[in-house]
Design an enzyme around this catalytic site. Sequence first.
Site, PDB file in Angstrom:
ATOM      1  N   LYS A 140      63.883  83.173  52.716  1.00 18.57           N
ATOM      2  CA  LYS A 140      62.544  82.109  52.899  1.00 18.57           C
ATOM      3  C   LYS A 140      61.910  82.531  52.469  1.00 18.57           C
ATOM      4  CE  LYS A 140      62.995  77.717  54.988  1.00 18.57           C
ATOM      5  NZ  LYS A 140      64.554  76.957  54.944  1.00 18.57           N
ATOM      6  N   ASP A 180      63.240  72.873  50.749  1.00 15.10           N
ATOM      7  CA  ASP A 180      62.840  72.561  52.244  1.00 15.10           C
ATOM      8  C   ASP A 180      61.419  72.156  52.886  1.00 15.10           C
ATOM      9  OD1 ASP A 180      63.709  74.231  55.264  1.00 15.10           O
ATOM     10  OD2 ASP A 180      61.962  73.869  55.050  1.00 15.10           O
TER      11      ASP A 180
HETATM   12  P1  NDP Z   1      60.544  66.875  54.283  1.00  8.77           P
HETATM   13  O1  NDP Z   1      59.353  67.170  54.100  1.00  8.77           O
HETATM   14  O2  NDP Z   1      61.526  66.030  53.354  1.00  8.77           O
HETATM   15  O3  NDP Z   1      60.237  65.727  54.968  1.00  8.77           O
HETATM   16  C1  NDP Z   1      59.614  66.433  56.579  1.00  8.77           C
HETATM   17  C2  NDP Z   1      59.720  65.410  58.080  1.00  8.77           C
HETATM   18  O4  NDP Z   1      58.830  65.831  58.842  1.00  8.77           O
HETATM   19  C3  NDP Z   1      58.427  64.283  57.328  1.00  8.77           C
HETATM   20  O5  NDP Z   1      58.972  63.154  57.966  1.00  8.77           O
HETATM   21  C4  NDP Z   1      57.416  65.017  58.531  1.00  8.77           C
HETATM   22  O6  NDP Z   1      56.599  64.081  58.517  1.00  8.77           O
HETATM   23  C5  NDP Z   1      58.166  65.411  59.030  1.00  8.77           C
HETATM   24  N1  NDP Z   1      56.958  66.479  59.684  1.00  8.77           N
HETATM   25  C6  NDP Z   1      56.829  67.917  58.916  1.00  8.77           C
HETATM   26  N2  NDP Z   1      56.217  68.767  59.594  1.00  8.77           N
HETATM   27  C7  NDP Z   1      55.412  67.961  60.713  1.00  8.77           C
HETATM   28  C8  NDP Z   1      54.874  68.560  61.984  1.00  8.77           C
HETATM   29  N3  NDP Z   1      55.028  69.275  61.583  1.00  8.77           N
HETATM   30  N4  NDP Z   1      55.445  67.558  62.755  1.00  8.77           N
HETATM   31  C9  NDP Z   1      55.145  66.392  63.245  1.00  8.77           C
HETATM   32  N5  NDP Z   1      56.369  65.778  61.720  1.00  8.77           N
HETATM   33  C10 NDP Z   1      56.680  66.834  60.739  1.00  8.77           C
HETATM   34  O7  NDP Z   1      61.670  68.224  54.744  1.00  8.77           O
HETATM   35  P2  NDP Z   1      62.410  67.697  55.104  1.00  8.77           P
HETATM   36  O8  NDP Z   1      63.696  66.826  55.619  1.00  8.77           O
HETATM   37  O9  NDP Z   1      63.493  69.086  54.145  1.00  8.77           O
HETATM   38  O10 NDP Z   1      63.072  69.494  56.615  1.00  8.77           O
HETATM   39  C11 NDP Z   1      63.151  68.310  57.562  1.00  8.77           C
HETATM   40  C12 NDP Z   1      63.986  69.703  58.365  1.00  8.77           C
HETATM   41  O11 NDP Z   1      65.176  69.930  58.605  1.00  8.77           O
HETATM   42  C13 NDP Z   1      62.523  71.295  58.876  1.00  8.77           C
HETATM   43  O12 NDP Z   1      62.351  71.838  59.870  1.00  8.77           O
HETATM   44  C14 NDP Z   1      63.527  71.957  57.388  1.00  8.77           C
HETATM   45  O13 NDP Z   1      63.796  73.652  57.123  1.00  8.77           O
HETATM   46  C15 NDP Z   1      64.983  71.823  57.543  1.00  8.77           C
HETATM   47  N6  NDP Z   1      66.004  71.672  56.759  1.00  8.77           N
HETATM   48  C16 NDP Z   1      66.036  71.126  55.642  1.00  8.77           C
HETATM   49  C17 NDP Z   1      67.002  71.833  54.911  1.00  8.77           C
HETATM   50  C18 NDP Z   1      67.086  70.747  53.400  1.00  8.77           C
HETATM   51  O14 NDP Z   1      67.865  70.875  52.088  1.00  8.77           O
HETATM   52  N7  NDP Z   1      66.317  69.921  52.980  1.00  8.77           N
HETATM   53  C19 NDP Z   1      68.062  72.066  54.923  1.00  8.77           C
HETATM   54  C20 NDP Z   1      68.384  72.863  56.178  1.00  8.77           C
HETATM   55  C21 NDP Z   1      67.164  72.146  57.647  1.00  8.77           C
HETATM   56  P3  NDP Z   1      55.166  64.116  57.721  1.00  8.77           P
HETATM   57  O15 NDP Z   1      55.209  63.482  56.221  1.00  8.77           O
HETATM   58  O16 NDP Z   1      54.171  63.157  57.921  1.00  8.77           O
HETATM   59  O17 NDP Z   1      54.796  65.707  57.535  1.00  8.77           O
HETATM   60  O1  2IT Z   2      66.318  75.400  56.213  1.00  9.55           O
HETATM   61  C1  2IT Z   2      67.325  76.000  54.464  1.00  9.55           C
HETATM   62  O2  2IT Z   2      68.709  76.044  54.916  1.00  9.55           O
HETATM   63  C2  2IT Z   2      67.326  75.016  53.683  1.00  9.55           C
HETATM   64  N1  2IT Z   2      66.256  74.600  53.574  1.00  9.55           N
HETATM   65  C3  2IT Z   2      68.100  74.557  52.232  1.00  9.55           C
HETATM   66  C4  2IT Z   2      67.827  76.195  52.130  1.00  9.55           C
HETATM   67  C5  2IT Z   2      69.174  76.228  50.365  1.00  9.55           C
HETATM   68  O3  2IT Z   2      69.057  77.402  49.630  1.00  9.55           O
HETATM   69  O4  2IT Z   2      69.746  74.982  49.950  1.00  9.55           O
END
Ligand code: NDP
Ligand code: 2IT
Length: 459
Positions: A140, A180
Amino acid sequence: MVQLSTTVTPAKEQAEKYAASVFETIKKRNPGEEEFHQAVEEFLASVIPALAEQPEYEKQGILERLTEPERLITFRIPWTDDQGKVHVNRGFRVQFNSAIGPYKGGLRFHPSVSGSIIKFLGFEQIFKNSLTGLPIGGGKGGADFDPKGKSDAEVMRFCQSFMTELSKHIGPDTDVPAGDIGVGGREIGYLFGQYKRLQNRFDAGTLTGKGLTYGGSLTRTEATGYGLVYFTREMLAAKNETFQNKKVVVSGSGNVAIYAMEKAQELGATVIACSDSNGYIHDPNGIDIPAVKQLKEVERKRIKEYLQTHPDADYVENGNVFELPCQVALPCATQNEINAEKAQLLIDQGVLAVAEGANMPSTLEAIDLFHQNGVLFGPAKAANAGGVAVSALEMAQNGTRLSWSFEQVDAELDRIMTTIYQNSSEAATRYGHEGNLVVGSNIAGFLKVADTMLLHGII
Ligand code: NDP
Ligand code: 2IT
């Protein structure tokens, strides 16, 4: 450390002693890294039944080696804003474990990023990636950079500076980053462009989440959210339930949240709310997903702007989206967003299932409450594995220079999520914790990595 059950055997007592002593060392060695401690604590408590069955793990120092990253890289990222002012951010890449494949895991750009956050994410990624059944190790990375309010040109310069350093440590058979929080298609494009320029090679398999014109996979954008819903569908099916007519609440409105909402609505649920870090919107008739996509993916605006086109919806500034009664809760924003108090409120209002789209969104206390109250609970490393699984399918397509159809990748994603559910559920039962998917997914993910480490000798 949290205790799981009361049945005592000498082997189990020894396993508990081993896990507790490793945990003490971790706390001493990584002072103040609370998120990392939390992720390790949950894991260690879960794998005790597997440690008790196989004393070789202790003899060979498997836990000590698993909890110490193979490599942790920290670097300076200088960049210039549109006014010509120079800023310096801190970059990280943790290459945690490569027993079963090249390091694989996302990059997070958010002001809260620290060594502790990157290490908790990298640690969980080891077992998540193992659960996918695909050949990927755990890693990561990220930076304490805030893309919010920055121009495209500033984001581009930041990504170029970040990649100038990161490029020394990655490659298709070494370490393969992806997105992420704060890292989506735009950032991956800039990162890939700079990587290609520095290497003078088109190594498509070095990053995943790429655009479709330069080696990206269909369904990667949708994968984490869709996968979360496929996994939750299996959790519900075990209790003869479905998404049909269920009220669903989702936190966040980013990549994971949007596609979780889309698939849940497709399966007949009504998603009544989602949020961002400023507040939540409540639309009892069902969130209009294309409107959220337009706001978040195209215009990069705050979720409260939804009211401009949907005046009948409510917006609650600084509100807790999980205060709304629902049958299914899908936390898809960030770590520790559901504490004991929020968990209790969900339980009191009759929640049936909670499945984690975000990484570690529930505190240990919240998870205990869900289990004690018979709530179906899908832990992150199993429930959100769809994103990295399709990343691994993107690597496979890059390796063969082929592109699969949307339907092909989606069907494979569904199969992988269903298999992760079955494997986690079976491991939970086999190790004496039927229905506990935290124990099941940790053990199922752990065994493959630990047994492979035994085969590789002391490295
Ligand atoms: P994005 O940046 O696309 O979206 C994040 C969302 O969460 C936004 O709405 C953001 O609001 C909100 N958010 C982030 N940080 C905070 C915080 N500290 N407090 C409140 N709201 C928050 O990210 P993703 O959708 O990609 O990721 C979301 C979660 O999913 C994370 O935990 C990530 O690790 C996990 N994840 C992502 C994967 C992926 O493929 N993208 C895979 C597996 C897990 P704002 O815009 O106001 O910050
Ligand atoms: O938390 C996660 O699994 C991710 N942000 C996706 C990682 C990836 O390599 O696609």
